[in-house]
Design a protein around this motif. Structure first.
Motif, PDB file in Angstrom:
ATOM      1  N   MET A  21      -0.229  -7.911   4.943  1.00  0.00           N
ATOM      2  CA  MET A  21      -1.288  -6.535   4.675  1.00  0.00           C
ATOM      3  C   MET A  21      -1.154  -6.080   3.231  1.00  0.00           C
ATOM      4  O   MET A  21      -2.113  -5.819   2.639  1.00  0.00           O
ATOM      5  CB  MET A  21      -1.355  -5.748   5.710  1.00  0.00           C
ATOM      6  N   GLU A  22       0.136  -5.920   2.960  1.00  0.00           N
ATOM      7  CA  GLU A  22       0.393  -5.263   1.595  1.00  0.00           C
ATOM      8  C   GLU A  22      -0.046  -6.168   0.562  1.00  0.00           C
ATOM      9  O   GLU A  22      -0.804  -5.579  -0.419  1.00  0.00           O
ATOM     10  CB  GLU A  22       1.853  -4.480   1.578  1.00  0.00           C
ATOM     11  N   LEU A  23       0.393  -7.298   0.530  1.00  0.00           N
ATOM     12  CA  LEU A  23       0.156  -8.235  -0.376  1.00  0.00           C
ATOM     13  C   LEU A  23      -1.430  -8.428  -0.452  1.00  0.00           C
ATOM     14  O   LEU A  23      -1.920  -8.357  -1.580  1.00  0.00           O
ATOM     15  CB  LEU A  23       0.582  -9.664  -0.035  1.00  0.00           C
ATOM     16  N   LYS A  24      -2.188  -8.501   0.690  1.00  0.00           N
ATOM     17  CA  LYS A  24      -3.526  -8.824   0.571  1.00  0.00           C
ATOM     18  C   LYS A  24      -4.267  -7.481  -0.301  1.00  0.00           C
ATOM     19  O   LYS A  24      -5.154  -7.584  -0.863  1.00  0.00           O
ATOM     20  CB  LYS A  24      -4.157  -9.067   1.919  1.00  0.00           C
ATOM     21  N   GLU A  25      -3.842  -6.096   0.424  1.00  0.00           N
ATOM     22  CA  GLU A  25      -4.306  -5.131  -0.153  1.00  0.00           C
ATOM     23  C   GLU A  25      -3.992  -5.033  -1.919  1.00  0.00           C
ATOM     24  O   GLU A  25      -4.954  -4.879  -2.740  1.00  0.00           O
ATOM     25  CB  GLU A  25      -3.573  -3.828   0.271  1.00  0.00           C
ATOM     26  N   LEU A  26      -2.981  -5.332  -2.477  1.00  0.00           N
ATOM     27  CA  LEU A  26      -2.667  -5.645  -3.754  1.00  0.00           C
ATOM     28  C   LEU A  26      -3.347  -6.533  -4.327  1.00  0.00           C
ATOM     29  O   LEU A  26      -4.142  -6.353  -5.535  1.00  0.00           O
ATOM     30  CB  LEU A  26      -0.960  -6.010  -3.987  1.00  0.00           C
ATOM     31  N   LEU A  27      -3.637  -7.708  -3.826  1.00  0.00           N
ATOM     32  CA  LEU A  27      -4.643  -8.852  -4.229  1.00  0.00           C
ATOM     33  C   LEU A  27      -6.033  -8.401  -4.599  1.00  0.00           C
ATOM     34  O   LEU A  27      -6.686  -8.744  -5.667  1.00  0.00           O
ATOM     35  CB  LEU A  27      -4.709 -10.048  -3.573  1.00  0.00           C
ATOM     36  N   VAL A  28      -6.459  -7.599  -3.666  1.00  0.00           N
ATOM     37  CA  VAL A  28      -7.849  -6.836  -3.528  1.00  0.00           C
ATOM     38  C   VAL A  28      -7.839  -5.955  -4.994  1.00  0.00           C
ATOM     39  O   VAL A  28      -8.790  -5.948  -5.709  1.00  0.00           O
ATOM     40  CB  VAL A  28      -8.225  -6.166  -2.489  1.00  0.00           C
ATOM     41  N   LYS A  29      -6.736  -5.020  -5.133  1.00  0.00           N
ATOM     42  CA  LYS A  29      -6.643  -4.112  -6.296  1.00  0.00           C
ATOM     43  C   LYS A  29      -6.578  -4.912  -7.486  1.00  0.00           C
ATOM     44  O   LYS A  29      -7.215  -4.451  -8.490  1.00  0.00           O
ATOM     45  CB  LYS A  29      -5.309  -3.301  -5.879  1.00  0.00           C
ATOM     46  N   GLY A  30      -5.773  -5.898  -7.338  1.00  0.00           N
ATOM     47  CA  GLY A  30      -5.850  -6.739  -8.823  1.00  0.00           C
ATOM     48  C   GLY A  30      -7.126  -7.277  -9.127  1.00  0.00           C
ATOM     49  O   GLY A  30      -7.259  -7.301 -10.508  1.00  0.00           O
ATOM     50  N   ARG A  31      -7.748  -8.001  -8.157  1.00  0.00           N
ATOM     51  CA  ARG A  31      -9.062  -8.579  -8.580  1.00  0.00           C
ATOM     52  C   ARG A  31      -9.996  -7.204  -9.075  1.00  0.00           C
ATOM     53  O   ARG A  31     -10.905  -7.430 -10.119  1.00  0.00           O
ATOM     54  CB  ARG A  31      -9.540  -8.936  -7.307  1.00  0.00           C
ATOM     55  N   ALA A  32      -9.974  -6.242  -8.406  1.00  0.00           N
ATOM     56  CA  ALA A  32     -10.703  -5.108  -8.875  1.00  0.00           C
ATOM     57  C   ALA A  32     -10.177  -4.376 -10.649  1.00  0.00           C
ATOM     58  O   ALA A  32     -11.108  -4.034 -11.151  1.00  0.00           O
ATOM     59  CB  ALA A  32     -10.748  -3.901  -8.052  1.00  0.00           C
ATOM     60  N   LEU A  48       7.268  -7.322  10.512  1.00  0.00           N
ATOM     61  CA  LEU A  48       7.557  -7.147   9.281  1.00  0.00           C
ATOM     62  C   LEU A  48       6.832  -8.124   8.282  1.00  0.00           C
ATOM     63  O   LEU A  48       6.251  -7.620   7.126  1.00  0.00           O
ATOM     64  CB  LEU A  48       9.002  -7.418   8.871  1.00  0.00           C
ATOM     65  N   PHE A  49       6.515  -9.361   8.831  1.00  0.00           N
ATOM     66  CA  PHE A  49       5.704 -10.326   8.143  1.00  0.00           C
ATOM     67  C   PHE A  49       4.521  -9.946   7.948  1.00  0.00           C
ATOM     68  O   PHE A  49       3.638 -10.045   6.962  1.00  0.00           O
ATOM     69  CB  PHE A  49       5.904 -11.640   8.771  1.00  0.00           C
ATOM     70  N   LEU A  50       3.866  -9.427   9.079  1.00  0.00           N
ATOM     71  CA  LEU A  50       2.253  -8.926   9.142  1.00  0.00           C
ATOM     72  C   LEU A  50       2.137  -7.778   8.319  1.00  0.00           C
ATOM     73  O   LEU A  50       1.358  -7.651   7.652  1.00  0.00           O
ATOM     74  CB  LEU A  50       1.948  -8.517  10.477  1.00  0.00           C
ATOM     75  N   ARG A  51       3.043  -6.827   8.032  1.00  0.00           N
ATOM     76  CA  ARG A  51       2.999  -5.556   7.336  1.00  0.00           C
ATOM     77  C   ARG A  51       3.068  -6.043   5.769  1.00  0.00           C
ATOM     78  O   ARG A  51       2.393  -5.701   5.000  1.00  0.00           O
ATOM     79  CB  ARG A  51       4.157  -4.457   7.553  1.00  0.00           C
ATOM     80  N   ALA A  52       4.193  -6.904   5.639  1.00  0.00           N
ATOM     81  CA  ALA A  52       4.193  -7.647   4.189  1.00  0.00           C
ATOM     82  C   ALA A  52       2.793  -8.202   3.769  1.00  0.00           C
ATOM     83  O   ALA A  52       2.344  -8.204   2.543  1.00  0.00           O
ATOM     84  CB  ALA A  52       5.289  -8.603   4.048  1.00  0.00           C
TER      85      ALA A  52
END
Length: 86
Positions: free
Chosen positions: A29-40, A23-27
Motif C-alpha cells: 500500500m505504501e509503495l502504491k501511494e508513493l507511485l501515485v505521488k511520483g506520477r503526480a 507487513l507485505f500488504l502495508r508495504a
C-alpha cells in the motif's frame, strides 16, 4: 515428534505467515501511494519501473496519468453524446 508439538509448530508457522502477510500488504500500500505521488510529481512510469524493478505496465496501471485519464473519459462522454444526437 508428538502430535501436540506438531500442532503448536503449525500454529506458530500460521501466525508467522499472517504477520508477514500484514507487513507485505502495508508495504504494498505504501509503495502504491508513493507511485501515485511520483506520477503526480511528473515522474514517468518507465522511470519508476527502473526504481522499483516492476514493469512499466504495472506502474502505469497502479499510477495512471490522471490528465490523460480525465481527457479520455471526457472524450468518451462527448463521443457518446454525439452518437446519441444522431
Amino acid at each position: 515428534m508428538d502430535t501436540e508439538a506438531l500442532e503448536k509448530e503449525i500454529q506458530a508457522a500460521a501466525n508467522q505467515r499472517t504477520a508477514a502477510e500484514r507487513l507485505f500488504l502495508r508495504a504494498d500500500m505504501e509503495l502504491k501511494e508513493l507511485l501515485v505521488k511520483g506520477r503526480a510529481a511528473g515522474l514517468g512510469p518507465s522511470e519508476m519501473a527502473k526504481l522499483t524493478g516492476f514493469t512499466r505496465e504495472w506502474v502505469s496501471k497502479i499510477a495512471p496519468d490522471e490528465s490523460k485519464s480525465r481527457k479520455g473519459a471526457i472524450q468518451r462522454r462527448l463521443d457518446k453524446l454525439n452518437a446519441d444526437s444522431d
